[in-house]
Motif scaffolding. Structure first.
Motif, PDB file in Angstrom:
ATOM      1  N   GLN A 157      81.010  94.664  72.744  1.00  0.00           N
ATOM      2  CA  GLN A 157      80.635  96.223  73.200  1.00  0.00           C
ATOM      3  C   GLN A 157      81.439  96.538  74.388  1.00  0.00           C
ATOM      4  OE1 GLN A 157      78.226  98.518  71.858  1.00  0.00           O
ATOM      5  NE2 GLN A 157      79.230  97.172  70.382  1.00  0.00           N
ATOM      6  N   THR A 158      82.940  96.212  74.224  1.00  0.00           N
ATOM      7  CA  THR A 158      83.958  96.674  74.968  1.00  0.00           C
ATOM      8  C   THR A 158      84.989  97.471  74.382  1.00  0.00           C
ATOM      9  OG1 THR A 158      85.080  94.642  74.913  1.00  0.00           O
ATOM     10  CG2 THR A 158      83.446  94.978  76.624  1.00  0.00           C
ATOM     11  N   LEU A 159      85.830  98.290  75.086  1.00  0.00           N
ATOM     12  CA  LEU A 159      87.136  98.878  74.820  1.00  0.00           C
ATOM     13  C   LEU A 159      88.151  98.314  75.659  1.00  0.00           C
ATOM     14  CD1 LEU A 159      85.856 102.528  74.413  1.00  0.00           C
ATOM     15  CD2 LEU A 159      86.793 101.180  72.451  1.00  0.00           C
ATOM     16  N   THR A 160      89.225  97.813  75.291  1.00  0.00           N
ATOM     17  CA  THR A 160      90.304  97.360  75.868  1.00  0.00           C
ATOM     18  C   THR A 160      91.549  97.955  75.992  1.00  0.00           C
ATOM     19  OG1 THR A 160      89.472  95.097  75.631  1.00  0.00           O
ATOM     20  CG2 THR A 160      91.737  95.200  76.601  1.00  0.00           C
ATOM     21  N   CYS A 161      92.123  98.332  76.937  1.00  0.00           N
ATOM     22  CA  CYS A 161      93.381  99.121  76.987  1.00  0.00           C
ATOM     23  C   CYS A 161      94.758  98.308  76.349  1.00  0.00           C
ATOM     24  CB  CYS A 161      93.817  99.719  78.315  1.00  0.00           C
ATOM     25  SG  CYS A 161      95.472 100.743  78.491  1.00  0.00           S
ATOM     26  N   THR A 162      95.262  99.054  75.530  1.00  0.00           N
ATOM     27  CA  THR A 162      96.398  98.021  74.892  1.00  0.00           C
ATOM     28  C   THR A 162      97.677  98.065  75.732  1.00  0.00           C
ATOM     29  OG1 THR A 162      97.342 100.278  73.867  1.00  0.00           O
ATOM     30  CG2 THR A 162      95.665  98.821  72.636  1.00  0.00           C
ATOM     31  N   GLU A 163      97.612  99.128  76.926  1.00  0.00           N
ATOM     32  CA  GLU A 163      98.741  98.881  77.726  1.00  0.00           C
ATOM     33  C   GLU A 163      98.348  98.171  78.994  1.00  0.00           C
ATOM     34  OE1 GLU A 163     102.272 100.100  79.643  1.00  0.00           O
ATOM     35  OE2 GLU A 163     101.636 100.339  77.398  1.00  0.00           O
ATOM     36  N   CYS A 164      97.435  98.483  79.764  1.00  0.00           N
ATOM     37  CA  CYS A 164      96.979  97.833  81.129  1.00  0.00           C
ATOM     38  C   CYS A 164      96.134  96.736  81.148  1.00  0.00           C
ATOM     39  CB  CYS A 164      96.687  98.583  82.137  1.00  0.00           C
ATOM     40  SG  CYS A 164      95.099  99.528  81.722  1.00  0.00           S
ATOM     41  N   GLY A 165      95.372  96.462  79.896  1.00  0.00           N
ATOM     42  CA  GLY A 165      94.587  95.414  79.677  1.00  0.00           C
ATOM     43  C   GLY A 165      92.923  95.664  80.200  1.00  0.00           C
ATOM     44  N   ARG A 166      92.889  96.765  80.914  1.00  0.00           N
ATOM     45  CA  ARG A 166      91.529  96.953  81.485  1.00  0.00           C
ATOM     46  C   ARG A 166      90.506  97.045  80.418  1.00  0.00           C
ATOM     47  NH1 ARG A 166      94.340 101.241  84.791  1.00  0.00           N
ATOM     48  NH2 ARG A 166      94.187 100.717  87.011  1.00  0.00           N
ATOM     49  N   VAL A 167      89.300  96.716  80.744  1.00  0.00           N
ATOM     50  CA  VAL A 167      88.133  96.427  80.111  1.00  0.00           C
ATOM     51  C   VAL A 167      87.183  97.393  80.374  1.00  0.00           C
ATOM     52  CG1 VAL A 167      86.588  94.880  78.801  1.00  0.00           C
ATOM     53  CG2 VAL A 167      88.958  94.212  79.433  1.00  0.00           C
ATOM     54  N   PHE A 168      86.752  98.505  79.611  1.00  0.00           N
ATOM     55  CA  PHE A 168      85.694  99.349  79.484  1.00  0.00           C
ATOM     56  C   PHE A 168      84.639  99.235  78.896  1.00  0.00           C
ATOM     57  CE2 PHE A 168      89.781 101.325  79.989  1.00  0.00           C
ATOM     58  CZ  PHE A 168      89.847 102.109  81.194  1.00  0.00           C
ATOM     59  N   GLU A 169      83.254  98.787  79.354  1.00  0.00           N
ATOM     60  CA  GLU A 169      82.025  98.745  78.670  1.00  0.00           C
ATOM     61  C   GLU A 169      81.814  99.707  77.996  1.00  0.00           C
ATOM     62  OE1 GLU A 169      78.738  96.913  80.869  1.00  0.00           O
ATOM     63  OE2 GLU A 169      80.135  95.866  82.121  1.00  0.00           O
ATOM     64  N   VAL A 170      80.889  99.521  76.679  1.00  0.00           N
ATOM     65  CA  VAL A 170      80.242 100.393  75.903  1.00  0.00           C
ATOM     66  C   VAL A 170      78.676 100.196  76.158  1.00  0.00           C
ATOM     67  CG1 VAL A 170      79.923 101.260  73.557  1.00  0.00           C
ATOM     68  CG2 VAL A 170      81.960 100.557  74.373  1.00  0.00           C
ATOM     69  N   THR A 185      97.105 107.023  83.761  1.00  0.00           N
ATOM     70  CA  THR A 185      98.205 108.027  83.629  1.00  0.00           C
ATOM     71  C   THR A 185      98.776 107.766  82.531  1.00  0.00           C
ATOM     72  OG1 THR A 185      99.690 106.309  85.098  1.00  0.00           O
ATOM     73  CG2 THR A 185      98.399 108.359  86.018  1.00  0.00           C
ATOM     74  N   HIS A 186      98.942 106.712  81.841  1.00  0.00           N
ATOM     75  CA  HIS A 186      99.449 106.174  80.426  1.00  0.00           C
ATOM     76  C   HIS A 186      98.735 106.464  79.316  1.00  0.00           C
ATOM     77  CE1 HIS A 186      97.441 102.424  81.805  1.00  0.00           C
ATOM     78  NE2 HIS A 186      97.044 102.602  80.678  1.00  0.00           N
ATOM     79  N   HIS A 187      97.494 106.787  79.365  1.00  0.00           N
ATOM     80  CA  HIS A 187      96.519 107.210  78.260  1.00  0.00           C
ATOM     81  C   HIS A 187      96.939 106.317  77.024  1.00  0.00           C
ATOM     82  CE1 HIS A 187      95.353 110.386  80.977  1.00  0.00           C
ATOM     83  NE2 HIS A 187      96.712 110.764  80.902  1.00  0.00           N
ATOM     84  N   ALA A 188      97.117 105.108  77.064  1.00  0.00           N
ATOM     85  CA  ALA A 188      97.404 104.100  76.166  1.00  0.00           C
ATOM     86  C   ALA A 188      96.090 104.000  75.108  1.00  0.00           C
ATOM     87  CB  ALA A 188      97.763 102.948  76.505  1.00  0.00           C
ATOM     88  N   PRO A 189      96.213 103.986  73.754  1.00  0.00           N
ATOM     89  CA  PRO A 189      95.027 103.642  72.971  1.00  0.00           C
ATOM     90  C   PRO A 189      94.105 102.473  73.617  1.00  0.00           C
ATOM     91  CG  PRO A 189      97.048 103.606  71.615  1.00  0.00           C
ATOM     92  CD  PRO A 189      97.556 103.624  73.251  1.00  0.00           C
ATOM     93  N   LEU A 190      93.114 102.539  72.802  1.00  0.00           N
ATOM     94  CA  LEU A 190      91.937 101.589  73.250  1.00  0.00           C
ATOM     95  C   LEU A 190      91.514 100.585  72.163  1.00  0.00           C
ATOM     96  CD1 LEU A 190      89.572 103.880  75.433  1.00  0.00           C
ATOM     97  CD2 LEU A 190      91.375 101.952  76.413  1.00  0.00           C
ATOM     98  N   PRO A 202     100.534  93.974  79.998  1.00  0.00           N
ATOM     99  CA  PRO A 202     102.010  93.963  80.613  1.00  0.00           C
ATOM    100  C   PRO A 202     102.164  94.857  81.825  1.00  0.00           C
ATOM    101  CG  PRO A 202     101.693  95.195  78.468  1.00  0.00           C
ATOM    102  CD  PRO A 202     100.320  94.601  78.841  1.00  0.00           C
ATOM    103  N   THR A 203     101.337  96.044  82.064  1.00  0.00           N
ATOM    104  CA  THR A 203     101.483  96.719  83.404  1.00  0.00           C
ATOM    105  C   THR A 203     100.225  96.325  84.249  1.00  0.00           C
ATOM    106  OG1 THR A 203     100.377  98.656  82.398  1.00  0.00           O
ATOM    107  CG2 THR A 203     102.877  98.452  82.025  1.00  0.00           C
ATOM    108  N   ALA A 204      99.475  95.333  84.252  1.00  0.00           N
ATOM    109  CA  ALA A 204      98.382  95.300  84.971  1.00  0.00           C
ATOM    110  C   ALA A 204      98.980  94.962  86.499  1.00  0.00           C
ATOM    111  CB  ALA A 204      97.571  94.141  84.568  1.00  0.00           C
ATOM    112  N   ARG A 205      98.335  95.709  87.353  1.00  0.00           N
ATOM    113  CA  ARG A 205      98.711  95.481  88.726  1.00  0.00           C
ATOM    114  C   ARG A 205      97.705  94.381  89.418  1.00  0.00           C
ATOM    115  NH1 ARG A 205      98.775 101.565  89.401  1.00  0.00           N
ATOM    116  NH2 ARG A 205      97.800 101.547  87.455  1.00  0.00           N
ATOM    117  N   ASN A 206      98.188  93.882  90.509  1.00  0.00           N
ATOM    118  CA  ASN A 206      97.567  93.007  91.338  1.00  0.00           C
ATOM    119  C   ASN A 206      97.219  93.699  92.503  1.00  0.00           C
ATOM    120  OD1 ASN A 206      97.549  90.553  89.584  1.00  0.00           O
ATOM    121  ND2 ASN A 206      99.542  90.055  90.390  1.00  0.00           N
TER     122      ASN A 206
END
Length: 66
Positions: A28-41, A16-21, A59-63
């Motif tokens: 070969q990954t894209l990492t969210c600058t907000e939540c830190g999720r790592v997406f594969e390419v 929902t935050h639509h932060a840049p990657l 910073p907003t990663a949830r456990n």
């Protein structure tokens, strides 16, 4: 082959935050600058599915207990 810079300019985290990657060409990954999720390419195609992303450490990663 690297991802097109124009594509990288418009890609955003699908959460929902639509932060840049941030693109990591070597990994070969894209990492969210907000939540830190790592997406594969895969095969030069970004896989921007929340269910397939690795958990973030941003910073907003949830456990999440699951």
């Amino acid at each position: 082959m690297a991802l097109d810079p124009q594509l990288l300019d418009i890609l955003a985290c699908p959460d929902t935050h639509h932060a840049p990657l941030r693109y990591e060409a070597d990994a070969q990954t894209l990492t969210c600058t907000e939540c830190g999720r790592v997406f594969e390419v895969r095969d030069d195609i970004p896989v921007l599915l929340l269910d397939e992303a690795r958990p973030g450490t941003g910073p907003t990663a949830r456990n999440e207990v699951g």
